[in-house]
Design a protein around this motif. Sequence first.
Motif, short mmCIF file in Angstrom:
data_model
loop_
_atom_site.label_atom_id
_atom_site.label_comp_id
_atom_site.label_asym_id
_atom_site.label_seq_id
_atom_site.Cartn_x
_atom_site.Cartn_y
_atom_site.Cartn_z
N ASN A 302 0.81 -1.23 0.00
CA ASN A 302 0.00 0.00 0.00
C ASN A 302 0.84 1.28 0.00
O ASN A 302 0.29 2.38 -0.06
N VAL A 303 2.19 1.11 0.08
CA VAL A 303 3.05 2.29 0.22
C VAL A 303 2.96 3.23 -0.99
O VAL A 303 2.78 4.45 -0.82
N PRO A 304 3.07 2.72 -2.24
CA PRO A 304 3.03 3.65 -3.39
C PRO A 304 1.75 4.49 -3.40
O PRO A 304 1.80 5.70 -3.64
N GLN A 305 0.62 3.86 -3.09
CA GLN A 305 -0.65 4.59 -3.09
C GLN A 305 -0.65 5.66 -1.99
O GLN A 305 -1.11 6.79 -2.19
N ILE A 354 7.62 -1.71 5.91
CA ILE A 354 6.83 -0.56 5.43
C ILE A 354 7.65 0.72 5.55
O ILE A 354 7.71 1.54 4.63
N ALA A 355 8.33 0.87 6.70
CA ALA A 355 9.14 2.08 6.92
C ALA A 355 10.25 2.18 5.88
O ALA A 355 10.49 3.25 5.30
N LEU A 356 10.93 1.06 5.62
CA LEU A 356 12.03 1.08 4.65
C LEU A 356 11.53 1.42 3.25
O LEU A 356 12.18 2.15 2.50
N LYS A 372 13.56 18.89 -0.46
CA LYS A 372 14.61 18.51 0.52
C LYS A 372 14.01 17.87 1.77
O LYS A 372 14.30 18.27 2.91
N LEU A 373 13.13 16.90 1.55
CA LEU A 373 12.47 16.21 2.66
C LEU A 373 13.17 14.87 2.90
O LEU A 373 13.16 14.00 2.02
N TYR A 374 13.76 14.74 4.05
CA TYR A 374 14.49 13.52 4.43
C TYR A 374 13.93 12.99 5.74
O TYR A 374 13.27 13.74 6.48
N PRO A 375 14.22 11.72 6.08
CA PRO A 375 13.72 11.22 7.37
C PRO A 375 14.32 12.04 8.51
O PRO A 375 15.51 12.35 8.47
N ASN A 376 13.49 12.40 9.47
CA ASN A 376 14.02 13.10 10.65
C ASN A 376 14.12 12.12 11.81
O ASN A 376 13.80 10.94 11.67
N VAL A 377 14.52 12.62 12.97
CA VAL A 377 14.80 11.76 14.12
C VAL A 377 13.60 10.89 14.49
O VAL A 377 13.74 9.79 15.02
N ASP A 378 12.39 11.40 14.21
CA ASP A 378 11.20 10.68 14.66
C ASP A 378 10.80 9.53 13.76
O ASP A 378 9.89 8.77 14.09
N PHE A 379 11.44 9.39 12.59
CA PHE A 379 10.96 8.38 11.65
C PHE A 379 11.15 6.96 12.18
O PHE A 379 10.27 6.12 12.07
N TYR A 380 12.31 6.69 12.78
CA TYR A 380 12.57 5.32 13.24
C TYR A 380 12.44 5.13 14.75
O TYR A 380 12.43 4.00 15.22
N THR A 381 12.37 6.23 15.51
CA THR A 381 12.34 6.04 16.98
C THR A 381 11.11 5.24 17.41
O THR A 381 11.20 4.41 18.31
N GLY A 382 9.98 5.49 16.75
CA GLY A 382 8.75 4.79 17.13
C GLY A 382 8.91 3.28 17.03
O GLY A 382 8.43 2.53 17.91
N LEU A 383 9.60 2.82 15.99
CA LEU A 383 9.77 1.37 15.82
C LEU A 383 10.62 0.79 16.95
O LEU A 383 10.38 -0.30 17.44
N ILE A 384 11.65 1.57 17.37
CA ILE A 384 12.48 1.11 18.49
C ILE A 384 11.64 1.07 19.77
O ILE A 384 11.64 0.08 20.50
N TYR A 385 10.92 2.15 20.02
CA TYR A 385 10.13 2.20 21.25
C TYR A 385 9.10 1.07 21.28
O TYR A 385 8.86 0.47 22.32
N ARG A 386 8.47 0.79 20.12
CA ARG A 386 7.48 -0.28 20.11
C ARG A 386 8.15 -1.62 20.40
O ARG A 386 7.61 -2.45 21.12
N SER A 387 9.37 -1.83 19.84
CA SER A 387 10.08 -3.08 20.10
C SER A 387 10.39 -3.24 21.58
O SER A 387 10.53 -4.35 22.08
N MET A 388 10.55 -2.10 22.26
CA MET A 388 10.83 -2.16 23.70
C MET A 388 9.53 -2.22 24.51
O MET A 388 9.56 -2.10 25.73
N ALA A 389 8.39 -2.38 23.80
CA ALA A 389 7.05 -2.56 24.40
C ALA A 389 6.47 -1.28 25.01
O ALA A 389 5.58 -1.35 25.86
#
Length: 443
Positions: A302-305, A354-356, A372-389
């Motif tokens: 669903n990412v392209p859409q 999905i994130a990748l 000039k839109l690039y991933p910022n600090v918040d893009f991957y932190t959520g995945l780490i926090y979720r992995s830590m429950a």
Amino acid sequence: MTKPSIVDVPTATDGPANAIDVTDSRTGQTHKLPITDGAIRAADLKKIKTADEDDPGLLSYDPAFLNTASCRSSITFIDGDKGILRYRGYPIEQLAESSSFLEVAWLLRKGELPNQQEYDQFVHDITYHTYVHENMRKFLEGFRYDAHPMAMLNSSVAALASFYPRSRNIFDERERDISIIRLLAKVPTIAAFCYRHLKGLPFVYPDNGLSYVDNFLSMVARMTEPRYEANPIFSRALEVLFILHADHEQNCSTSAVRAVGSSHVDPFSAMSAGIAALFGPLHGGANEQVLRMIEEIGHVKNVPQFIEGVKGGKGKLMGFGHRVYKSYDPRATIVKELADEVFKVVGVDRDLEIALELERIALSDDYFKSRKLYPNVDFYTGLIYRSMAFPTEFFTVLFAIARTAGWLSQWEEMLLDKEQKIARPRQVYTGYDERAYRRQIKL
Ligand code: CMC
């Protein structure tokens, strides 16, 4: 070692050559505006006037502060084009690799790294101020079972002002010291209590035998065991995330802390303004929104859409874009590496794919490249926090714990800066001219 100038323009000495001549086409007059550290003073524009004696002088108009420096600061340096972030001159990569959050908190405030004695005393002071008054516990219990933890944190930090009325003596250095120690020590306790409230679990009191991060994890996760032992990978990952989030110069929440603090209110009230600003989805709240977005996308197919929808104006790609970083966010690079470390322990997050894919498509798409839109600090932190429950609504609270160090350093720098006054912007009035009142209702 050279100190960075307030903006990334080579500093030149003051002098007649170091000025800009502005010719006012309304009057034909030329005005010389001095340039210091790559900036003109907006107040100097006031002298540019027409012949009309009521003319108050020229204003600079800068909604959202796109090109206005509100202070001089020696705490954090960012070069957005080169993707550079330094605290007091030290590159963020080196601090993330080798420092601790409390060492960084000291550095941000004091400007130099602590020696062993200073560090040990600082850690001791923080460790012995982690408890909160029992009434704070009752206060927290009064929130609805599903209260957002950022709303709880914000009001609890404001409530702390009522427990420490002497904190209003902001020009007494000892009062500032103890307020800063109290906030650094108690914010993790309150944050953990918010978490336990969210989960319907009994509150866990601080354990003074644990490190700053391990004690926080213990207050979050301890159940019946006599002492909580955090997974060292989680513990280090959180320490690094706290270092990365500790300061970020004049962002929205820091500007809020400085503006509210400039009224000379106590630091608890000023900091609660920062927490409120951080809660917003365009700022610290983005980490929560990134995960909600990824969950909504649901599947990599669903990412392209989804990307087409963003390009068509249907919402934003959360975790992308930054006011200052225009090549990459150096914190995002570190966070991505950190995610790999955490995933080695808990397994790869189910939505990493999905994130990748979002990142891959966005980085090759003209819409994002041209802006000039690039991933910022918040893009991957959520995945780490979720992995830590950690639950999704708790992510921004983790950001707030870390940013406490930066907010307080910036607050104190603002207070001690002789040039600063109460923050009070001007406006360009666009409303009615004077008109007579004629009532249209019955009172
Ligand atoms: N997705 C899609 N388009 C975007 C995005 C995005 N995430 N960010 C900016 N744009 C577009 C924007 O619509 C505008 O397009 P156009 O020129 O056609 O009108 C252009 O890019 C310039 O954007 P802007 O709104 O002028 O940029 P800004 O500097 O005012 O905003 C931002 C910066 C971070 C608020 C914004 O990029 C954004 O909303 N990003 C998503 C939220 C986010 O991830 N926030 C976390 C920021 S980093 C950590 C923190 O601050 O706490």
